[in-house]
Write an enzyme that holds these catalytic residues in place. Structure first.
Site, PDB file in Angstrom:
ATOM      1  N   ARG A 188      13.064  -4.534   7.001  1.00 13.63           N
ATOM      2  CA  ARG A 188      13.485  -5.476   6.374  1.00 13.63           C
ATOM      3  C   ARG A 188      13.538  -4.416   4.448  1.00 13.63           C
ATOM      4  NH1 ARG A 188       9.967  -8.091   9.965  1.00 13.63           N
ATOM      5  NH2 ARG A 188       8.185  -7.133   8.534  1.00 13.63           N
TER       6      ARG A 188
ATOM      7  N   LYS B 111      -6.298   3.425   7.083  1.00 13.52           N
ATOM      8  CA  LYS B 111      -7.382   1.999   7.624  1.00 13.52           C
ATOM      9  C   LYS B 111      -6.760   0.859   8.632  1.00 13.52           C
ATOM     10  CE  LYS B 111      -7.932  -0.057   3.791  1.00 13.52           C
ATOM     11  NZ  LYS B 111      -8.684  -2.130   4.182  1.00 13.52           N
TER      12      LYS B 111
ATOM     13  N   ILE C 251       0.961  -1.394  -0.127  1.00 17.92           N
ATOM     14  CA  ILE C 251       0.238   0.002  -0.313  1.00 17.92           C
ATOM     15  C   ILE C 251       0.613   0.839  -0.124  1.00 17.92           C
ATOM     16  CG2 ILE C 251      -0.109   0.542   2.459  1.00 17.92           C
ATOM     17  CD1 ILE C 251      -3.298   1.170  -0.347  1.00 17.92           C
TER      18      ILE C 251
ATOM     19  N   SER D  27      11.474   0.522   7.454  1.00 16.36           N
ATOM     20  CA  SER D  27      11.058  -0.520   7.563  1.00 16.36           C
ATOM     21  C   SER D  27      12.550  -1.748   7.589  1.00 16.36           C
ATOM     22  CB  SER D  27      10.946  -1.296   5.977  1.00 16.36           C
ATOM     23  OG  SER D  27      10.880  -2.282   5.338  1.00 16.36           O
TER      24      SER D  27
ATOM     25  N   ASP E  21     -10.685  -5.868   6.967  1.00 17.11           N
ATOM     26  CA  ASP E  21     -10.244  -5.503   6.420  1.00 17.11           C
ATOM     27  C   ASP E  21     -10.280  -4.683   4.703  1.00 17.11           C
ATOM     28  OD1 ASP E  21      -6.852  -3.870   5.937  1.00 17.11           O
ATOM     29  OD2 ASP E  21      -7.473  -4.631   4.582  1.00 17.11           O
TER      30      ASP E  21
END
Length: 308
Positions: free
Chosen positions: A38, A91, A14, A36, A169
């Site tokens: 990774r 969200k 996303i 991040s 979700d």
């Protein structure tokens, strides 16, 4: 006016598909860092293994966009707000309603902006649908949100864990639209949640709601749909039927007027910048409350095991 220096926390699909292009296309923002543990981040932009290290040793930032799974979002958002860094919450805005309430209080105390970003509300058809329905008597509402989880969430184990919401979700996107466009509030009257034997969150759900005046609202959620995907809301009124398709991007009214566009995330970042410039927060938890009510009141059905 100086650009808002923003970092993106959580460099998954996303973030790369929606957040980064929207930031790049908005002159109010300057993308200065990513977080991040990774992912290597974006070439030419500093990447940090943790938000703590970014705040301690990284470039100065004014805001962050939290694109992590909801289960870990509270600690990250609270850490940023404590440093008077503005926060955009993907969200759903958190793992629990109480977490989001606590963050809203902290934002007010620290004078920072907290933005719960319901991206589907920025789909092209939503605002004109809301305006048209404001002057109509609503007779019945049908929501059908069916998609293939293997396509949209491949290998994402967090969505099946407590706090990941399962089929809600995507379903919460539909609720974010419905709570925006319908003139009256509505509440849950019944729910059946179908949960695979090897998962902790539902793969499908059938829900019924009614508005304060008694309008029936049905909702059909399923993550097992293959082929064409369904993200549709149909509203029957005293002046004919309104339909929103493709997640709110396509609006059809009885007179044939059609809106068709895809400006969700650019719209979110325009709103986020406006909130920051105006010293305001925007945290609507109504869609999240309806999902919580479904988990609280819903009947649980066990279905066959599901593997990605």
């Amino acid at each position: 006016m100086a650009a808002i220096r923003i970092a993106v926390v959580g460099m998954g699909k996303i973030a790369r598909d929606q957040h980064l292009p929207s930031i790049a296309g908005n002159a109010d923002f300057e993308f200065v860092a990513s977080v991040s543990p990774r992912d290597p981040g974006v070439e030419g932009v500093a990447n940090f293994k943790s938000l703590e290290s970014l705040l301690a040793d990284g470039p100065a930032i004014d805001a962050i966009a939290l694109c992590t799974p909801p289960q870990v979002r509270y600690e990250l958002a609270s850490m940023a707000l404590a440093k008077q860094v503005h926060v955009f919450l993907e969200k759903p805005p958190g793992a629990t309603l109480a977490e989001v309430d606590a963050l809203e209080t902290q934002a007010a105390e620290t004078g920072t902006t907290l933005f719960a970003g319901w991206h589907s509300r920025f789909a092209a058809g939503v605002a004109p649908a809301k305006a048209w329905l404001a002057e109509r008597k609503i007779e019945r509402v049908s929501i059908v949100w069916r998609e293939d989880v293997r396509v949209w969430h491949p290998g994402q184990a967090w969505i099946w864990e407590p706090g990941g919401l399962g089929v809600f979700d995507p379903g919460i996107n539909a609720l974010s639209i419905a709570t925006e466009i319908l003139p009256q509030p509505f509440f849950l009257t019944a729910a059946t949640l179908s949960t695979p034997a090897n998962r902790a969150a539902p793969i499908a759900a059938d829900l019924t709601f009614r508005s304060a005046s008694g309008t029936p609202i049905s909702m059909d959620l399923d993550w097992r749909q293959t082929g064409p995907q369904s993200w549709d809301i149909t509203v029957e009124t005293d002046a004919g039927t309104l339909s929103l398709a493709k997640g709110g991007a396509v609006l059809t009214l009885p007179n044939g007027t059609v809106h068709n566009d895809d400006e969700e995330y650019p719209g979110l970042y325009t709103r986020f910048a406006s909130l920051i410039r105006g010293g305001r927060s925007e945290v609507d938890t109504t869609p999240f409350t309806l999902v919580a009510d479904a988990f609280l009141r819903g009947t649980r059905n066990s279905v066959e095991a599901f593997d990605d």
